[in-house]
Design a protein around this motif. Structure first.
Motif, mmCIF file in Angstrom:
data_model
loop_
_atom_site.group_PDB
_atom_site.id
_atom_site.type_symbol
_atom_site.label_atom_id
_atom_site.label_comp_id
_atom_site.label_asym_id
_atom_site.label_seq_id
_atom_site.Cartn_x
_atom_site.Cartn_y
_atom_site.Cartn_z
ATOM 1 N N GLY A 194 0.830 -1.198 0.000
ATOM 2 C CA GLY A 194 0.000 0.000 0.000
ATOM 3 C C GLY A 194 0.858 1.240 0.000
ATOM 4 N N ILE A 195 0.237 2.385 0.238
ATOM 5 C CA ILE A 195 0.943 3.661 0.268
ATOM 6 C C ILE A 195 0.647 4.328 1.601
ATOM 7 C CG2 ILE A 195 1.156 5.925 -0.798
ATOM 8 C CD1 ILE A 195 0.338 4.626 -3.428
ATOM 9 N N SER A 196 1.706 4.739 2.293
ATOM 10 C CA SER A 196 1.570 5.387 3.591
ATOM 11 C C SER A 196 1.182 6.851 3.386
ATOM 12 C CB SER A 196 2.895 5.306 4.344
ATOM 13 O OG SER A 196 2.827 6.055 5.521
ATOM 14 N N ARG A 197 0.139 7.287 4.105
ATOM 15 C CA ARG A 197 -0.307 8.681 4.010
ATOM 16 C C ARG A 197 -0.566 9.243 5.402
ATOM 17 N NH1 ARG A 197 -4.258 8.110 -1.126
ATOM 18 N NH2 ARG A 197 -2.647 8.322 -2.688
ATOM 19 N N TYR A 198 -0.202 10.502 5.597
ATOM 20 C CA TYR A 198 -0.462 11.234 6.830
ATOM 21 C C TYR A 198 -1.259 12.483 6.493
ATOM 22 C CZ TYR A 198 3.016 8.572 9.506
ATOM 23 O OH TYR A 198 3.702 7.577 10.148
ATOM 24 N N ILE A 199 -2.118 12.914 7.412
ATOM 25 C CA ILE A 199 -2.867 14.161 7.256
ATOM 26 C C ILE A 199 -2.360 15.127 8.314
ATOM 27 C CG2 ILE A 199 -5.121 15.256 7.373
ATOM 28 C CD1 ILE A 199 -6.330 12.588 6.518
ATOM 29 N N THR A 200 -2.004 16.344 7.876
ATOM 30 C CA THR A 200 -1.494 17.348 8.787
ATOM 31 C C THR A 200 -1.923 18.729 8.303
ATOM 32 O OG1 THR A 200 0.490 18.133 9.924
ATOM 33 C CG2 THR A 200 0.717 17.597 7.593
ATOM 34 N N ARG A 232 10.111 13.864 7.227
ATOM 35 C CA ARG A 232 10.511 12.465 7.433
ATOM 36 C C ARG A 232 9.552 11.853 8.434
ATOM 37 N NH1 ARG A 232 16.260 10.156 7.133
ATOM 38 N NH2 ARG A 232 15.136 8.721 8.456
ATOM 39 N N LYS A 233 8.783 10.869 7.982
ATOM 40 C CA LYS A 233 7.811 10.189 8.828
ATOM 41 C C LYS A 233 8.036 8.681 8.716
ATOM 42 C CE LYS A 233 4.468 12.427 10.145
ATOM 43 N NZ LYS A 233 4.233 12.989 11.455
ATOM 44 N N PHE A 234 7.468 7.927 9.659
ATOM 45 C CA PHE A 234 7.597 6.468 9.627
ATOM 46 C C PHE A 234 6.572 5.886 8.659
ATOM 47 C CE2 PHE A 234 6.639 2.160 11.048
ATOM 48 C CZ PHE A 234 7.921 1.619 11.059
ATOM 49 N N CYS A 235 7.043 5.033 7.749
ATOM 50 C CA CYS A 235 6.174 4.345 6.798
ATOM 51 C C CYS A 235 5.989 2.912 7.284
ATOM 52 C CB CYS A 235 6.786 4.363 5.401
ATOM 53 S SG CYS A 235 5.811 3.443 4.209
ATOM 54 N N SER A 236 4.754 2.540 7.577
ATOM 55 C CA SER A 236 4.496 1.195 8.095
ATOM 56 C C SER A 236 4.640 0.126 7.019
ATOM 57 C CB SER A 236 3.094 1.128 8.698
ATOM 58 O OG SER A 236 2.135 1.490 7.726
ATOM 59 N N TYR A 237 4.552 0.507 5.756
ATOM 60 C CA TYR A 237 4.704 -0.461 4.662
ATOM 61 C C TYR A 237 6.173 -0.725 4.361
ATOM 62 C CZ TYR A 237 -0.214 0.447 4.082
ATOM 63 O OH TYR A 237 -1.572 0.568 4.315
ATOM 64 N N CYS A 238 7.012 0.317 4.454
ATOM 65 C CA CYS A 238 8.458 0.151 4.240
ATOM 66 C C CYS A 238 9.166 -0.270 5.524
ATOM 67 C CB CYS A 238 9.072 1.450 3.739
ATOM 68 S SG CYS A 238 8.408 2.044 2.196
ATOM 69 N N SER A 239 8.533 -0.076 6.665
ATOM 70 C CA SER A 239 9.077 -0.349 8.000
ATOM 71 C C SER A 239 10.335 0.465 8.297
ATOM 72 C CB SER A 239 9.379 -1.838 8.168
ATOM 73 O OG SER A 239 8.195 -2.581 8.036
ATOM 74 N N LYS A 240 10.354 1.726 7.854
ATOM 75 C CA LYS A 240 11.463 2.634 8.149
ATOM 76 C C LYS A 240 11.002 4.073 7.945
ATOM 77 C CE LYS A 240 13.330 2.049 3.501
ATOM 78 N NZ LYS A 240 14.487 1.656 2.714
ATOM 79 N N HIS A 241 11.827 5.006 8.393
ATOM 80 C CA HIS A 241 11.542 6.417 8.203
ATOM 81 C C HIS A 241 11.901 6.809 6.777
ATOM 82 C CE1 HIS A 241 11.393 6.426 12.579
ATOM 83 N NE2 HIS A 241 10.699 7.547 12.460
ATOM 84 N N THR A 242 10.936 7.444 6.090
ATOM 85 C CA THR A 242 11.148 7.886 4.708
ATOM 86 C C THR A 242 10.631 9.310 4.558
ATOM 87 O OG1 THR A 242 9.024 6.974 4.028
ATOM 88 C CG2 THR A 242 10.946 5.555 3.752
ATOM 89 N N ILE A 243 10.915 9.910 3.423
ATOM 90 C CA ILE A 243 10.445 11.263 3.143
ATOM 91 C C ILE A 243 9.011 11.190 2.611
ATOM 92 C CG2 ILE A 243 10.767 13.310 1.710
ATOM 93 C CD1 ILE A 243 13.740 12.760 1.780
ATOM 94 N N HIS A 244 8.135 11.948 3.235
ATOM 95 C CA HIS A 244 6.746 12.062 2.801
ATOM 96 C C HIS A 244 6.547 13.471 2.247
ATOM 97 C CE1 HIS A 244 6.363 8.504 5.240
ATOM 98 N NE2 HIS A 244 5.090 8.367 4.899
ATOM 99 N N THR A 245 5.985 13.574 1.043
ATOM 100 C CA THR A 245 5.785 14.878 0.404
ATOM 101 C C THR A 245 4.304 15.175 0.289
ATOM 102 O OG1 THR A 245 5.865 13.871 -1.776
ATOM 103 C CG2 THR A 245 7.910 14.794 -0.930
ATOM 104 N N GLU A 246 4.004 16.448 0.177
ATOM 105 C CA GLU A 246 2.632 16.921 0.054
ATOM 106 C C GLU A 246 2.083 16.565 -1.329
ATOM 107 O OE1 GLU A 246 0.432 21.247 -0.176
ATOM 108 O OE2 GLU A 246 2.352 21.094 0.848
ATOM 109 N N ILE A 247 0.824 16.087 -1.366
ATOM 110 C CA ILE A 247 0.192 15.763 -2.640
ATOM 111 C C ILE A 247 -1.046 16.629 -2.815
ATOM 112 C CG2 ILE A 247 1.026 13.390 -2.673
ATOM 113 C CD1 ILE A 247 -1.806 12.529 -1.818
#
Length: 66
Positions: free
Chosen positions: A29-35, A49-64
């Motif tokens: 799936g794709i990890s998404r956060y709302i802020t 940089r947020k935690f991605c539960s699908y990758c099981s590591k901290h990755t860069i999350h960008t605004e969509i």
């Protein structure tokens, strides 16, 4: 006095690693956060940089776009 656009807007952050690997069907799936962000202080796209539960590591999350 007329009120302008609201300074605080709700944005969706999406994992960049999951988006790239979803083409290969490795990701479940794709990890998404709302802020929220302040439009006046950060006019450019938000990257955190947020935690991605699908990758099981901290990755860069960008605004969509919504």
């Amino acid at each position: 006095m007329a009120k302008g656009k609201a300074a605080r807007i709700t944005v969706i952050l999406e994992c960049t690693t999951c988006v790239r690997t979803s083409v290969n069907n490795k990701s479940r799936g794709i990890s998404r956060y709302i802020t929220e962000k302040n439009r006046h202080n950060t006019p450019s796209a938000l990257e955190l940089r947020k935690f991605c539960s699908y990758c099981s590591k901290h990755t860069i999350h960008t605004e969509i776009k919504k």
